[in-house]
Scaffold this active site. Structure first.
Site, mmCIF file in Angstrom:
data_model
loop_
_atom_site.group_PDB
_atom_site.id
_atom_site.type_symbol
_atom_site.label_atom_id
_atom_site.label_comp_id
_atom_site.label_asym_id
_atom_site.label_seq_id
_atom_site.Cartn_x
_atom_site.Cartn_y
_atom_site.Cartn_z
ATOM 1 N N ARG A 120 -2.070 -58.835 16.065
ATOM 2 C CA ARG A 120 -2.753 -58.120 14.980
ATOM 3 C C ARG A 120 -4.177 -57.758 15.424
ATOM 4 O O ARG A 120 -4.700 -56.706 15.082
ATOM 5 C CB ARG A 120 -2.768 -58.936 13.681
ATOM 6 N N TYR A 129 -5.256 -33.375 0.039
ATOM 7 C CA TYR A 129 -3.937 -34.003 0.167
ATOM 8 C C TYR A 129 -3.747 -34.923 -1.040
ATOM 9 O O TYR A 129 -4.616 -35.764 -1.315
ATOM 10 C CB TYR A 129 -3.853 -34.793 1.480
ATOM 11 N N ASP A 159 -10.598 -34.943 7.345
ATOM 12 C CA ASP A 159 -9.163 -35.088 7.589
ATOM 13 C C ASP A 159 -8.752 -33.928 8.493
ATOM 14 O O ASP A 159 -8.690 -32.782 8.052
ATOM 15 C CB ASP A 159 -8.406 -35.070 6.249
ATOM 16 N N LYS A 180 2.079 -36.531 11.868
ATOM 17 C CA LYS A 180 2.312 -35.089 11.916
ATOM 18 C C LYS A 180 2.258 -34.561 13.354
ATOM 19 O O LYS A 180 3.162 -34.809 14.114
ATOM 20 C CB LYS A 180 1.301 -34.395 10.989
HETATM 21 C C1 LIG Z 1 0.589 -36.531 5.611
HETATM 22 C C2 LIG Z 1 -0.850 -36.406 5.349
HETATM 23 C C3 LIG Z 1 -1.625 -37.527 4.981
HETATM 24 C C4 LIG Z 1 -1.016 -38.898 4.762
HETATM 25 O O1 LIG Z 1 -0.520 -39.478 5.920
HETATM 26 P P1 LIG Z 1 0.759 -40.472 5.995
HETATM 27 O O2 LIG Z 1 0.975 -40.626 7.453
HETATM 28 O O3 LIG Z 1 1.890 -39.803 5.263
HETATM 29 O O4 LIG Z 1 0.380 -41.740 5.327
HETATM 30 C C5 LIG Z 1 -2.980 -37.339 4.797
HETATM 31 N N1 LIG Z 1 -3.566 -36.131 4.947
HETATM 32 C C6 LIG Z 1 -2.846 -35.035 5.280
HETATM 33 C C7 LIG Z 1 -3.545 -33.721 5.422
HETATM 34 C C8 LIG Z 1 -1.475 -35.139 5.495
HETATM 35 O O5 LIG Z 1 -0.772 -34.037 5.815
#
Ligand SMILES: *Cc1c(COP(=O)(O)O)cnc(C)c1O
Length: 385
Positions: free
Chosen positions: A60, A112, A184, A209
């Site tokens: 961890r 988001y 983000d 993603k």
């Molecule tokens: C998918 C996404 C998130 C969240 O991420 P997870 O991996 O699903 O927890 C946050 N911001 C954006 C822009 C996203 O596309």
């Protein structure tokens, strides 16, 4: 075992594509393995004098696959340190958790929906205050600033309407106020935008993603421009909170990083072709893509993005039922949420976001994959007919 490539003392001189292949990808000195072994052991042995045999104690706190991945994230964003998490949401949570009761944050209305849910639902009970404004309008951010504003959160291009926020301008505002700017950067990826170059302090990714790129690993990260006290709070949340990415997830991600620049480049080219071809289609009332000269954020996007990304949204003339019918007829696109994978996805965004969604009912969000653009266009045109 040493996976961290300290032999590469300077990533700064390398082009992004080279970094993506080599950062965090040191050869394993015990075997000569070119791809890193997966280290699943949760614990690491000590010698008779009670000293750890290697650099590790308990997974961890530290795991070789995670450290290698973090080194790669840091290098690719051009930051000073990074922390890998079990999901994008856990990464976001670490930033909100680094704030204190009574602190205020400013975030985009077109954010988001999961980020908004954390600020609105989870952290409101902890006394965190949040204002949601249109961050493409600097006056709205200025008007929302309070003495207690400690964080400005932006997302550019935004989800799902691809609004473009001027990172440099917001960074200046944030810093004049003594607040941290977090960006983000999930949709742009560091191939297209490196927010630190425009003054951001933190970069967040859902690495589920484009970094993962194959729709098979859930994960997230925070990268910091400076390894300061605020980042240490994030690190503490990662380790003491136990929100770490698993060794196998780290291994999968590290395998995906070298192809990320090539994938995103093709996805971005494909999306640009589709956006252009669809922009005059009479069956659509709107095409949201920052690469189109008619997009309100085009000039800023051209300044802060290398190309315009693999995401676009379309609004179908006729409303919700027509949009759902179009979604029902696609054959190559898969009807599924998420983005950034090799396969093209299409979703009716309002359905996914649920009852509190502010997304137009006729909007379909497209994540463009690595298929040929002509096949994708033909699929959309037959679905629209
Ligand atoms: C998918 C996404 C998130 C969240 O991420 P997870 O991996 O699903 O927890 C946050 N911001 C954006 C822009 C996203 O596309």
């Amino acid at each position: 075992m040493l996976f961290v490539s300290s032999w590469l003392d300077s990533f700064e001189d390398m082009e992004f594509e080279t970094l993506a292949v080599h950062a965090g990808h040191a050869t394993d000195p015990t075997t000569g393995a070119v791809t890193p072994p997966l280290v699943l052991s949760t614990t690491f042995e000590r010698d008779p004098q009670n000293n750890p045999l290697g650099a590790y104690v308990y997974s961890r706190s530290e795991n070789p696959n995670r450290l290698a991945l973090e080194e790669a994230f840091t290098a690719m964003e051009g930051g000073a340190a990074s922390a890998a998490f079990a999901s994008g949401q856990a990464a976001t949570m670490s930033v909100l958790h680094a704030l204190s009761t009574g602190d205020h944050l400013i975030a985009p209305t077109d954010i988001y929906y999961g980020t908004r849910a954390q600020a609105d639902v989870l952290y409101a009970r902890w006394g965190l205050q949040a204002s949601f404004v249109d961050t493409t309008d600097l006056d709205q951010i200025k008007a929302a600033l309070r003495p207690s504003t400690k964080l400005i959160w932006i997302e550019t291009p935004s989800n799902p309407r691809l609004h473009i926020t001027d990172i440099a301008a917001v960074a200046e505002l944030a810093h004049r106020h003594g607040a941290v700017l977090a960006c983000d950067n999930t949709w742009a990826t560091p191939l297209l935008t490196r927010p630190f170059e425009f003054g951001a302090d933190l970069v967040m990714h859902s690495t589920t993603k484009y970094f993962g790129g194959h729709s098979d690993v859930l994960s997230g990260c925070i990268v910091a421009r400076e390894q300061n006290e605020f980042f240490e709070r994030i690190r503490t949340f990662q380790i003491q909170g136990g929100a770490v990415a698993s060794p196998f997830d780290c291994w999968l991600l590290l395998r995906s990083l070298p192809t990320m620049p090539a994938r995103v480049q093709i996805q971005s080219q494909n999306a640009a072709k589709l956006a252009e071809a669809l922009s005059h289609n009479p069956r659509l009332s709107k095409v949201h893509y920052p690469g189109l000269p008619t997009h309100p954020g085009h000039a800023i996007a051209a300044r802060q993005m290398k190309s315009f990304g693999g995401m676009l949204s379309i609004e179908v003339a006729g409303g919700r039922e027509t949009a759902l019918a179009v979604a029902g007829r696609v054959q190559i696109f898969k009807r599924a949420t998420s983005l950034g994978g090799v396969e093209s996805l299409l979703e009716h965004r309002a359905t996914i976001e649920g009852p509190n969604s502010t997304t137009p009912d006729n909007l379909l969000r497209l994540s463009i994959g690595l298929e040929h653009a002509d096949d994708l266009l033909a699929d959309l045109l037959q679905a629209l007919d």
